[in-house]
Design a protein around this motif. Structure first.
Motif, PDB file in Angstrom:
ATOM      1  N   GLN A 223       0.831  -1.197   0.000  1.00 22.83           N
ATOM      2  CA  GLN A 223       0.000   0.000   0.000  1.00 22.83           C
ATOM      3  C   GLN A 223       0.874   1.257   0.000  1.00 22.83           C
TER       4      GLN A 223
ATOM      5  N   GLN B  54      -6.229  16.955  -0.867  1.00 25.33           N
ATOM      6  CA  GLN B  54      -6.781  16.693  -2.194  1.00 25.33           C
ATOM      7  C   GLN B  54      -8.305  16.601  -2.122  1.00 25.33           C
ATOM      8  N   ALA B  55      -8.834  16.034  -1.047  1.00 22.99           N
ATOM      9  CA  ALA B  55     -10.287  15.932  -0.882  1.00 22.99           C
ATOM     10  C   ALA B  55     -10.923  17.313  -0.760  1.00 22.99           C
TER      11      ALA B  55
ATOM     12  N   PRO C 296      -2.626  14.815   6.071  1.00 23.79           N
ATOM     13  CA  PRO C 296      -2.439  13.832   5.012  1.00 23.79           C
ATOM     14  C   PRO C 296      -2.748  14.479   3.650  1.00 23.79           C
ATOM     15  N   GLN C 297      -1.901  14.211   2.685  1.00 20.62           N
ATOM     16  CA  GLN C 297      -2.064  14.790   1.358  1.00 20.62           C
ATOM     17  C   GLN C 297      -3.434  14.443   0.785  1.00 20.62           C
ATOM     18  N   SER C 298      -3.938  13.249   1.070  1.00 21.49           N
ATOM     19  CA  SER C 298      -5.249  12.838   0.549  1.00 21.49           C
ATOM     20  C   SER C 298      -6.369  13.728   1.090  1.00 21.49           C
ATOM     21  N   GLU C 299      -6.235  14.214   2.321  1.00 27.25           N
ATOM     22  CA  GLU C 299      -7.265  15.092   2.884  1.00 27.25           C
ATOM     23  C   GLU C 299      -7.241  16.464   2.222  1.00 27.25           C
TER      24      GLU C 299
ATOM     25  N   GLU D 101     -11.192  18.522  -4.269  1.00 32.13           N
ATOM     26  CA  GLU D 101     -12.256  17.802  -4.987  1.00 32.13           C
ATOM     27  C   GLU D 101     -13.640  18.282  -4.558  1.00 32.13           C
TER      28      GLU D 101
ATOM     29  N   ASP E  27       0.410   7.717   2.539  1.00 29.16           N
ATOM     30  CA  ASP E  27      -0.217   9.022   2.361  1.00 29.16           C
ATOM     31  C   ASP E  27       0.748  10.058   2.922  1.00 29.16           C
ATOM     32  N   ARG E  28       1.373  10.808   2.053  1.00 28.30           N
ATOM     33  CA  ARG E  28       2.379  11.797   2.471  1.00 28.30           C
ATOM     34  C   ARG E  28       1.758  12.802   3.433  1.00 28.30           C
TER      35      ARG E  28
END
Length: 65
Positions: free
Chosen positions: A2, A51-52, A46-49, A55, A5-6
């Motif tokens: 997996q 990005q969210a 977290p980079q994903s947050e 979005e 998440d940076r």
């Protein structure tokens, strides 16, 4: 395996959103950006947050059009 998440510093997260650090912290305080993850003395997102957040803004823009 997996991918990890940076974790971003406030400076880097603000840059990803195209805002100043001051504006970034305003967005954290008003709930637009989620609260940070605290690891020891470090404050990170977290980079994903981040990005969210982008979005969600894009989806809101599309719904308003």
């Amino acid at each position: 395996m997996q991918a990890t998440d940076r974790l971003l510093r406030d400076k880097d997260a603000a840059e990803a959103l195209g805002v100043s650090k001051t504006t970034f912290w305003r967005r954290v305080n008003d709930g637009t950006v989620p609260p940070p993850v605290k690891i020891g003395g470090s404050t990170r997102w977290p980079q994903s947050e981040i990005q969210a957040v982008i979005e969600r803004a894009k989806a809101t823009r599309m719904a308003a059009a």
